[in-house]
Design an enzyme around this catalytic site. Structure first.
Site, PDB file in Angstrom:
ATOM      1  N   ASP A 153       0.117  -6.117  -5.738  1.00 51.16           N
ATOM      2  CA  ASP A 153       1.539  -5.652  -5.349  1.00 51.16           C
ATOM      3  C   ASP A 153       2.499  -6.533  -5.747  1.00 51.16           C
ATOM      4  O   ASP A 153       2.320  -7.428  -6.479  1.00 51.16           O
ATOM      5  CB  ASP A 153       1.609  -5.542  -3.807  1.00 51.16           C
ATOM      6  CG  ASP A 153       2.488  -4.415  -3.110  1.00 51.16           C
ATOM      7  OD1 ASP A 153       3.696  -4.462  -3.585  1.00 51.16           O
ATOM      8  OD2 ASP A 153       1.918  -3.698  -2.578  1.00 51.16           O
TER       9      ASP A 153
ATOM     10  N   HIS B  94       1.821   9.300  -3.659  1.00 46.20           N
ATOM     11  CA  HIS B  94       2.922  10.271  -3.378  1.00 46.20           C
ATOM     12  C   HIS B  94       4.411   9.613  -3.238  1.00 46.20           C
ATOM     13  O   HIS B  94       5.448  10.378  -3.246  1.00 46.20           O
ATOM     14  CB  HIS B  94       2.609  10.722  -1.755  1.00 46.20           C
ATOM     15  CG  HIS B  94       2.889   9.533  -0.854  1.00 46.20           C
ATOM     16  ND1 HIS B  94       3.086   9.853   0.457  1.00 46.20           N
ATOM     17  CD2 HIS B  94       2.861   8.363  -0.777  1.00 46.20           C
ATOM     18  CE1 HIS B  94       3.202   8.672   1.248  1.00 46.20           C
ATOM     19  NE2 HIS B  94       3.383   7.800   0.468  1.00 46.20           N
TER      20      HIS B  94
ATOM     21  N   GLY C  69       2.077  -8.147  -9.645  1.00 45.35           N
ATOM     22  CA  GLY C  69       2.441  -7.410 -10.745  1.00 45.35           C
ATOM     23  C   GLY C  69       3.091  -6.095 -10.545  1.00 45.35           C
ATOM     24  O   GLY C  69       3.446  -5.711  -9.349  1.00 45.35           O
TER      25      GLY C  69
ATOM     26  N   PHE D 104       2.430  -2.169 -11.101  1.00 45.61           N
ATOM     27  CA  PHE D 104       1.338  -1.041 -11.664  1.00 45.61           C
ATOM     28  C   PHE D 104       1.850  -0.108 -12.775  1.00 45.61           C
ATOM     29  O   PHE D 104       1.200   0.497 -13.230  1.00 45.61           O
ATOM     30  CB  PHE D 104       0.965  -0.410 -10.402  1.00 45.61           C
ATOM     31  CG  PHE D 104       1.835   0.294  -9.349  1.00 45.61           C
ATOM     32  CD1 PHE D 104       2.888   0.957  -9.651  1.00 45.61           C
ATOM     33  CD2 PHE D 104       1.612  -0.086  -7.999  1.00 45.61           C
ATOM     34  CE1 PHE D 104       3.712   1.322  -8.681  1.00 45.61           C
ATOM     35  CE2 PHE D 104       2.204   0.650  -6.873  1.00 45.61           C
ATOM     36  CZ  PHE D 104       3.347   1.226  -7.257  1.00 45.61           C
TER      37      PHE D 104
HETATM   38  C1  LIG Z   1       3.878   3.110   0.775  1.00 44.99           C
HETATM   39  S1  LIG Z   1       3.527   1.374   0.404  1.00 44.99           S
HETATM   40  C2  LIG Z   1       1.638   1.565   0.580  1.00 44.99           C
HETATM   41  C3  LIG Z   1       0.997   0.146   1.030  1.00 44.99           C
HETATM   42  C4  LIG Z   1      -0.172   0.187   1.546  1.00 44.99           C
HETATM   43  N1  LIG Z   1      -1.103   0.539   0.235  1.00 44.99           N
HETATM   44  C5  LIG Z   1      -0.708   0.942   2.701  1.00 44.99           C
HETATM   45  O1  LIG Z   1      -1.215   2.213   2.595  1.00 44.99           O
HETATM   46  O2  LIG Z   1      -0.268   0.563   3.811  1.00 44.99           O
HETATM   47  C6  LIG Z   1       3.686   1.423  -1.171  1.00 44.99           C
HETATM   48  C7  LIG Z   1       3.372  -0.259  -1.632  1.00 44.99           C
HETATM   49  O3  LIG Z   1       3.759  -0.057  -3.322  1.00 44.99           O
HETATM   50  C8  LIG Z   1       3.988  -1.258  -3.638  1.00 44.99           C
HETATM   51  N2  LIG Z   1       4.766  -0.995  -5.044  1.00 44.99           N
HETATM   52  C9  LIG Z   1       5.939  -0.297  -5.262  1.00 44.99           C
HETATM   53  N3  LIG Z   1       6.405  -0.434  -6.423  1.00 44.99           N
HETATM   54  C10 LIG Z   1       5.308  -1.123  -7.135  1.00 44.99           C
HETATM   55  C11 LIG Z   1       5.263  -1.513  -8.292  1.00 44.99           C
HETATM   56  N4  LIG Z   1       5.844  -1.526  -9.419  1.00 44.99           N
HETATM   57  N5  LIG Z   1       4.080  -2.362  -8.702  1.00 44.99           N
HETATM   58  C12 LIG Z   1       3.163  -2.567  -7.839  1.00 44.99           C
HETATM   59  N6  LIG Z   1       3.212  -2.477  -6.441  1.00 44.99           N
HETATM   60  C13 LIG Z   1       4.491  -1.770  -6.196  1.00 44.99           C
HETATM   61  C14 LIG Z   1       4.981  -1.543  -2.332  1.00 44.99           C
HETATM   62  O4  LIG Z   1       5.337  -2.992  -2.353  1.00 44.99           O
HETATM   63  C15 LIG Z   1       4.365  -1.086  -1.276  1.00 44.99           C
HETATM   64  O5  LIG Z   1       3.392  -2.355  -0.745  1.00 44.99           O
END
Ligand SMILES: C[S@@+](CC[C@H](N)C(=O)[O-])C[C@H]1O[C@@H](n2cnc3c(N)ncnc32)[C@H](O)[C@@H]1O
Length: 349
Positions: A213, A259, A239, A241
């Site tokens: 994350d 989503h 990092g 994604f």
């Molecule tokens: C809706 S949350 C979901 C968190 C976790 N998977 C859960 O279900 O509780 C989306 C996650 O994507 C991460 N995120 C957003 N942009 C990102 C990026 N460019 N690279 C890595 N992670 C990212 C956010 O920090 C966040 O923790």
């Protein structure tokens, strides 16, 4: 505008039954229950009431607000069933109100705070999103959702807590729905505070995990995974994604990730997973799957939330299959696991 005690509707020309007018008004007045619940959560009133009923004055002195106005808000909270009015001008918690307690099982405190603050502000500009396709959040707060949270650690902390709140039942179901016995390394892509990985590792002592994350989110994962006694089997990898995803996992878990993004950006994430996967690995999406047109669904709520906050959307099974195929993956199974969430399994084509 006149507001009668029985539900606030105009006196004139009420042609519908009272019941349908009441239902219609419940829709229109929804914002009030959001804000009353928010005030109760933000002030931590459920914690103060945990040991028994208190008057508005007693509560107000504990949380340093105006007693008279707090009392008026508490009477509305009683109307919504969050507290009950009891003798001695006191208020006591109901079972609903107890869920706003910090340590309550399945606490919705963080969710109530998150929804009452930035989500509330952004949803106030839903019409802007409909007219322009721009996320309302960016229009109101001047920055993309995740960038804004990165600059506001308190907002990020509330979001992380809200994301994992009440997830235990859902995550237990995930562990029942997928056979992890043949896996060795789980990569939790956008793993947030690590709650998804913690549940999987808790059930499967042979597994290790990478929590991937943004750097500022991984501090929350450090403490969550430590408290769950699985920290020693996890690597926390910061990092982006959209650029790459850690290699050699057997199961790439993406819980509420795809989503968040439009098709172009969702594809970039899935292609990066496809490129990083060990042979025979699986991609596991946890998402609300939208039914086809004609079946109203609560998933539409999450869908519009994605429109307001981000560039994302909820998708139908057909849309997921097409997206996965474009990333070199084949949708192999969809298992409804809990409430509106499903586990979508995909394998390399
Ligand atoms: C809706 S949350 C979901 C968190 C976790 N998977 C859960 O279900 O509780 C989306 C996650 O994507 C991460 N995120 C957003 N942009 C990102 C990026 N460019 N690279 C890595 N992670 C990212 C956010 O920090 C966040 O923790």
């Amino acid at each position: 505008m006149s507001e009668s005690s029985s539900g606030a509707y105009p006196d004139s020309a009420v042609t519908d039954s009272h019941e349908s007018v009441e239902s219609a008004l419940k829709l229109v007045y929804g914002f009030r229950s959001t804000q009353v619940t928010y005030v109760v959560a933000k002030l931590g009133l459920a914690d103060h009431l945990a040991d028994g009923p208190l008057t508005a004055t007693e509560l107000a002195s504990r949380v340093n607000v105006k007693p008279e106005n707090l009392g008026r808000v508490l009477r509305l909270a009683a109307f919504f069933g969050v507290v009950a009015e009891v003798p001695g001008e006191r208020f006591e918690l109901t079972s609903l109100g107890r869920m706003l307690g910090t340590d309550a099982a399945g606490s919705i405190k963080a969710t109530a705070i998150m929804l009452g603050e930035e989500h509330y502000g952004a949803w106030g500009s839903l019409l802007h999103s409909v007219k322009t396709s721009e996320p309302a959040f960016e229009h109101v707060y001047g920055a993309p959702f995740f960038d804004y949270m990165a600059a506001h650690p308190d907002v990020q902390a509330t979001f992380d807590a809200a994301m994992s709140a009440g997830m235990d039942v859902m995550l237990e179901s995930l562990c029942d729905a997928y056979d992890f016995s043949g896996s060795r390394l789980v990569v939790d892509v956008g793993g947030g505070n690590g709650s998804v990985a913690a549940m999987i590792l808790g059930r499967h002592p042979h597994l290790e995990a990478v929590i991937y994350d943004q750097a500022q989110v991984l501090a929350a994962a450090e403490s969550y995974l430590t408290a769950a006694s699985v920290r020693s089997r996890c690597r926390l990898v910061p990092g982006n994604f959209f650029e790459s995803v850690p290699e050699a996992g057997d199961a790439y878990v993406l819980s509420n990730i795809i989503h968040d993004w439009d098709d172009e950006r969702a594809l970039r994430i899935l292609r990066n997973c496809r490129a990083a996967m060990a042979p025979g690995a699986a991609v596991l999406l946890l998402e609300a799957v939208l039914p086809e047109h004609g079946s109203p669904s609560v998933a539409a709520m999450a869908d519009v939330n994605m429109m307001v906050l981000l560039t994302g959307r909820e998708r139908t099974e057909k849309q997921y299959a097409a997206l996965l195929e474009a990333a070199g993956l084949r949708l192999s199974k969809v298992t409804p696991i809990w409430a509106r969430e499903s586990l979508i399994e995909a394998r390399p084509l």
